[in-house]
Scaffold this motif. Structure first.
Motif, PDB file in Angstrom:
ATOM      1  N   GLY A   1      -2.214 -11.740  -2.114  1.00  0.00           N
ATOM      2  CA  GLY A   1      -1.044 -11.093  -2.728  1.00  0.00           C
ATOM      3  C   GLY A   1      -1.378  -9.702  -3.249  1.00  0.00           C
ATOM      4  N   THR A   2      -2.186  -8.987  -2.484  1.00  0.00           N
ATOM      5  CA  THR A   2      -2.625  -7.645  -2.916  1.00  0.00           C
ATOM      6  C   THR A   2      -2.188  -6.594  -1.883  1.00  0.00           C
ATOM      7  OG1 THR A   2      -4.735  -8.185  -1.879  1.00  0.00           O
ATOM      8  CG2 THR A   2      -4.603  -8.475  -4.275  1.00  0.00           C
ATOM      9  N   ASP A   3      -2.544  -5.324  -2.152  1.00  0.00           N
ATOM     10  CA  ASP A   3      -2.055  -4.212  -1.328  1.00  0.00           C
ATOM     11  C   ASP A   3      -3.153  -3.567  -0.483  1.00  0.00           C
ATOM     12  OD1 ASP A   3       0.640  -4.204  -2.312  1.00  0.00           O
ATOM     13  OD2 ASP A   3      -0.115  -3.324  -4.171  1.00  0.00           O
ATOM     14  N   VAL A   4      -2.730  -3.090   0.708  1.00  0.00           N
ATOM     15  CA  VAL A   4      -3.616  -2.290   1.565  1.00  0.00           C
ATOM     16  C   VAL A   4      -2.973  -0.927   1.766  1.00  0.00           C
ATOM     17  CG1 VAL A   4      -4.550  -2.024   3.904  1.00  0.00           C
ATOM     18  CG2 VAL A   4      -4.594  -4.260   2.800  1.00  0.00           C
TER      19      VAL A   4
ATOM     20  N   ALA B   1      -0.219   6.429  10.739  1.00  0.00           N
ATOM     21  CA  ALA B   1       0.903   6.088   9.846  1.00  0.00           C
ATOM     22  C   ALA B   1       1.808   5.043  10.507  1.00  0.00           C
ATOM     23  CB  ALA B   1       1.688   7.348   9.490  1.00  0.00           C
ATOM     24  N   LYS B   2       2.097   5.246  11.807  1.00  0.00           N
ATOM     25  CA  LYS B   2       2.938   4.254  12.536  1.00  0.00           C
ATOM     26  C   LYS B   2       2.260   2.887  12.543  1.00  0.00           C
ATOM     27  CE  LYS B   2       4.920   7.429  15.807  1.00  0.00           C
ATOM     28  NZ  LYS B   2       4.377   8.201  16.919  1.00  0.00           N
ATOM     29  N   MET B   3       0.960   2.897  12.788  1.00  0.00           N
ATOM     30  CA  MET B   3       0.220   1.627  12.833  1.00  0.00           C
ATOM     31  C   MET B   3       0.255   0.932  11.474  1.00  0.00           C
ATOM     32  SD  MET B   3      -3.729   0.921  13.905  1.00  0.00           S
ATOM     33  CE  MET B   3      -4.389   1.789  12.503  1.00  0.00           C
TER      34      MET B   3
ATOM     35  N   ALA C   1       1.508  -2.807  11.065  1.00  0.00           N
ATOM     36  CA  ALA C   1       0.551  -3.821  10.606  1.00  0.00           C
ATOM     37  C   ALA C   1       0.979  -4.469   9.289  1.00  0.00           C
ATOM     38  CB  ALA C   1      -0.829  -3.183  10.448  1.00  0.00           C
ATOM     39  N   GLY C   2       2.007  -3.908   8.648  1.00  0.00           N
ATOM     40  CA  GLY C   2       2.470  -4.485   7.390  1.00  0.00           C
ATOM     41  C   GLY C   2       1.644  -4.055   6.187  1.00  0.00           C
ATOM     42  N   ALA C   3       1.060  -2.867   6.260  1.00  0.00           N
ATOM     43  CA  ALA C   3       0.341  -2.345   5.085  1.00  0.00           C
ATOM     44  C   ALA C   3       1.341  -2.046   3.971  1.00  0.00           C
ATOM     45  CB  ALA C   3      -0.412  -1.066   5.467  1.00  0.00           C
TER      46      ALA C   3
ATOM     47  N   GLU D   1      11.065   4.321   4.064  1.00  0.00           N
ATOM     48  CA  GLU D   1      11.041   4.145   2.606  1.00  0.00           C
ATOM     49  C   GLU D   1      10.310   2.878   2.162  1.00  0.00           C
ATOM     50  OE1 GLU D   1      11.997   6.475   0.496  1.00  0.00           O
ATOM     51  OE2 GLU D   1      12.533   7.716   2.223  1.00  0.00           O
ATOM     52  N   GLU D   2      10.021   1.992   3.131  1.00  0.00           N
ATOM     53  CA  GLU D   2       9.385   0.710   2.780  1.00  0.00           C
ATOM     54  C   GLU D   2       7.985   0.873   2.201  1.00  0.00           C
ATOM     55  OE1 GLU D   2       9.926  -3.137   3.478  1.00  0.00           O
ATOM     56  OE2 GLU D   2      11.599  -2.041   2.555  1.00  0.00           O
ATOM     57  N   LEU D   3       7.186   1.722   2.872  1.00  0.00           N
ATOM     58  CA  LEU D   3       5.792   1.868   2.460  1.00  0.00           C
ATOM     59  C   LEU D   3       5.658   2.954   1.399  1.00  0.00           C
ATOM     60  CD1 LEU D   3       5.453   0.343   5.218  1.00  0.00           C
ATOM     61  CD2 LEU D   3       3.286   1.551   5.459  1.00  0.00           C
TER      62      LEU D   3
END
Ligand code: 3DU
Length: 215
Positions: free
Chosen positions: A107-110, A133-135, A139-141, A163-165
């Motif tokens: 439950g952490t961030d990359v 950036a696209k990757m 990848a769901g970073a 806006e998600e990332l």
């Protein structure tokens, strides 16, 4: 990471007492503390366990290895209590997937480096920054690292990731970037090290940077 102050402290001092003193002094102004090789090689990963009592920690190990080694690094870092990790992306999708999988389990961030903020950051990164950036999106970073020294690049990268990332952005102060400019360009947080920890009044400098960003 909760967006309150928009400021991440880059704690690149090398001894424990100094690190804890600076972290405590600026804790009201930072949303997170970024810890990297200088402090962890100086004091061991145990310093992360102490710092998380003050603020959430992002481990800046710019992870860049094969998937299995990346997995082992991420597991160590998250077991030590870090809330996020910074990885490279040029090692490819399978390596990044491995970091994201461990982060999802904890439950952490990359956060993935796109283009670095120093002058040499354009030499090899510039042609691949947008693909990285696209990757990161695919990848769901949780976010990317993009240079406060080049707000126009932050704008380009924001267009790619949507806006998600999140964008966390080093290069303010000692490297010449402006906090206000890069926030206007689309960054969510600025990362600031030397301007704060080398100052005689770290808390005053941190507050001033927050004020510049209107937080
Ligand atoms: O220049 P400062 O002292 O404010 O520190 C910036 C921090 O951000 C430092 O820890 C550095 O290793 C990290 N960083 C960059 O400066 C540039 C990047 O592209 C990525 C990370």
């Amino acid at each position: 990471m909760e967006k309150k102050n928009r400021l991440i402290l880059a704690l690149d001092v090398t001894d424990r007492e100094h690190a804890l003193r600076i972290a405590n002094e600026v804790s009201d102004y930072v949303d997170s503390i970024k810890v990297g090789y200088p402090l962890v090689l100086g004091e061991g990963l145990g310093i992360v366990k102490e710092l998380v009592e003050i603020a959430p920690v992002i481990a800046d190990f710019k992870v860049a290895d094969i998937p299995n080694t990346d997995r082992l690094i991420c597991e160590h870092v998250f077991n030590a209590g870090a809330a996020g990790i910074i990885t490279h992306g040029f090692t490819g999708r399978d390596s990044l997937d491995s970091c994201v999988k461990v982060a999802n389990d904890f439950g952490t961030d990359v956060y993935v480096v796109t283009e670095m903020s120093h002058p040499g950051g354009v030499e090899f990164f510039r042609p691949v920054a947008e693909d990285i950036a696209k990757m990161a999106v695919e990848a769901g970073a949780s976010g990317v690292v993009a240079p406060a020294t080049r707000p126009e690049r932050v704008k380009d990268i924001r267009k790619i990731i949507g806006e998600e990332l999140s964008i966390i952005s080093p290069g303010v102060g000692a490297q010449g970037g402006s906090a206000a400019d890069v926030i206007r360009a689309g960054a969510d947080w600025v990362i600031v090290g030397r301007s704060i920890y080398n100052s005689d009044s770290p808390a005053e400098v941190a507050k001033k940077i927050c004020d510049e960003m209107n937080c």
